[in-house]
Design a protein around this motif. Structure first.
Motif, short mmCIF file in Angstrom:
data_model
loop_
_atom_site.label_atom_id
_atom_site.label_comp_id
_atom_site.label_asym_id
_atom_site.label_seq_id
_atom_site.Cartn_x
_atom_site.Cartn_y
_atom_site.Cartn_z
N ASP A 35 0.80 -1.22 0.00
CA ASP A 35 0.00 0.00 0.00
C ASP A 35 0.84 1.28 0.00
OD1 ASP A 35 -2.53 1.30 -0.01
OD2 ASP A 35 -2.23 1.75 2.12
N PRO A 36 1.87 1.42 0.85
CA PRO A 36 2.67 2.66 0.79
C PRO A 36 3.37 2.85 -0.56
CG PRO A 36 3.13 1.47 2.81
CD PRO A 36 2.30 0.56 1.96
N TRP A 37 3.87 1.78 -1.14
CA TRP A 37 4.52 1.88 -2.45
C TRP A 37 3.52 2.33 -3.50
CZ3 TRP A 37 3.45 -0.53 -7.04
CH2 TRP A 37 4.36 -0.30 -8.07
N TRP A 39 0.80 4.02 -3.05
CA TRP A 39 0.43 5.41 -2.81
C TRP A 39 1.47 6.35 -3.42
CZ3 TRP A 39 -3.30 8.60 -1.64
CH2 TRP A 39 -3.01 9.89 -1.21
N GLU A 40 2.74 6.06 -3.25
CA GLU A 40 3.79 6.93 -3.78
C GLU A 40 3.89 6.84 -5.31
OE1 GLU A 40 5.62 9.26 -2.34
OE2 GLU A 40 4.46 8.87 -0.53
N ARG A 43 -0.06 7.72 -7.21
CA ARG A 43 -0.82 8.90 -6.82
C ARG A 43 -0.74 9.96 -7.91
NH1 ARG A 43 0.62 13.42 -3.15
NH2 ARG A 43 2.69 12.55 -3.31
#
Length: 95
Positions: A35-37, A39-40, A43
């Motif tokens: 998820d963090p990857w 998002w970056e 996005r």
């Protein structure tokens, strides 16, 4: 080789629940880790300046879905003299 007719029911294969639960937990863990990857990398900061971005934001707005559910409920109400079936209420709640 045994020949089966088309009227024979298909065999029921038992589900191996521990394997299913482990696979589901692994998929959930991988999605949380990625998820963090995502998002970056995926996005798009200016999404709300585009028409499709505003559309996606509006579709996720709860009052929009409530309005649609009310319209569905009003449309599925029985006519005068007909018995209510309950199908419209179920469809409204599901929406």
């Amino acid at each position: 080789m045994a020949v089966t007719s088309s009227a024979d029911p298909l065999p029921v294969v038992p589900v191996k629940w521990p394997r299913v639960l482990i696979a589901m937990a692994a998929a959930l863990a991988v999605s949380h880790l990625l998820d963090p990857w995502a998002w970056e990398q995926l996005r798009y900061p200016r999404v709300n300046e585009r028409e499709w971005g505003r559309l996606l934001r509006s579709v996720g707005y709860v009052p929009t879905w409530m309005f649609g559910a009310m319209a569905l409920w009003l449309h599925s109400r029985p006519a005068a003299g007909q018995r209510p079936t309950g199908r419209g209420w179920r469809a409204t709640v599901l929406l």
